[in-house]
Design a protein around this motif. Structure first.
Motif: not given
Length: 250
Positions: A110, A193-194, A197, A201, A205, A208, A212
């Motif tokens: 991270d 992607r969202n 993430m 996490h 995203a 970020y 990815i």
């Protein structure tokens, strides 16, 4: 510099964090904040001190500053990935996406930029530790053994390990393991992607997105026959990714 009690059983020890930063005010602040949150915290001001602590002390997670004077923090990230199996969170004032991406390429789990909220740092530490090998081993006695099999590979979700058709372990970082496990648990389903993430996490995203893509690329190089023509992890333009192979739970 504090050293963990090597005779204390691992199950009764608090997670031990190593903060590597030449700014003693920052490392002291982090130590004072994370200590009462249930962590044992040591500090190091250089790469040499980092290596000495790892030789003599059980460390569960490293918080690594990239901007150490006279040293390349990315090279230290590479060193940790090659010589130590624990998770790494890069903590740095370098906000450029290229540093974040290269850090993840080199095996960091991270990345958080300075200045940061201590509560966010705490959340990132807890998230990465939950995904770490050490946490998996602590939970192993009560967690039923489960294997996810696909295309000749077998993922042992208790040992947090991936094996190829010959039974040889495929080296994965904690982040790569969790990313692959997410896809194996949701085969033939497009994940944005969202989605990725948020599930891994706990946040969107945002900037970020490229990180990815980098992790997907690393994972493809390890499980695809030809990573330039992926057959398992396919990109869906403008949306995300899909794992197309059938997965069996054994």
């Amino acid at each position: 510099m504090p050293v963990a009690d090597l005779e204390t059983p691992a199950s009764s020890r608090p997670p031990h964090l190593l903060v590597v930063d030449d700014d003693t005010e920052i490392s002291g602040l982090v130590k004072r904040y994370l200590g009462p949150q249930g962590f044992s915290v040591s500090t190091a001001e250089s790469g040499a001190q980092l290596k000495e602590v790892l030789k003599s002390t059980h460390v569960d997670l490293v918080l690594l500053d990239l901007g150490l004077p006279g040293e390349d923090g990315l090279e230290l990230t590479r060193y940790l990935h090659g010589h130590w199996r624990g998770p790494v969170i890069i903590v740095s004032g370098r906000g450029e996406s290229v540093d974040r991406i290269v850090g993840l390429e080199l095996g960091a789990d991270d990345y958080i930029t300075k200045p940061f909220e201590l509560r966010e740092l705490l959340a990132r530490v807890r998230s990465v530790l939950r995904r770490s090998d050490r946490q998996a081993m602590m939970e192993a006695p009560t967690e039923p053994r489960s294997t996810l099999a696909f295309n000749g590979y077998r993922m042992d979700t208790v040992a947090h390990a991936l094996f190829d058709a010959q039974g040889i372990a495929v080296p994965l970082t904690t982040g790569e393991y969790e990313l692959l496990k997410l896809f194996l648990e949701h085969p033939n389903r497009v994940l944005s992607r969202n989605d990725i993430m948020t599930r891994l996490h706990g946040h969107d995203a945002g900037p970020y997105d490229r990180a990815i893509d980098v992790q997907i690329g690393r994972l493809r190089r390890k499980i695809e026959g030809d990573p330039t023509r992926p057959a398992l992890l396919k990109a869906i333009r403008g949306t995300g990714y899909i794992f197309t192979e059938r997965v069996r739970r054994e």
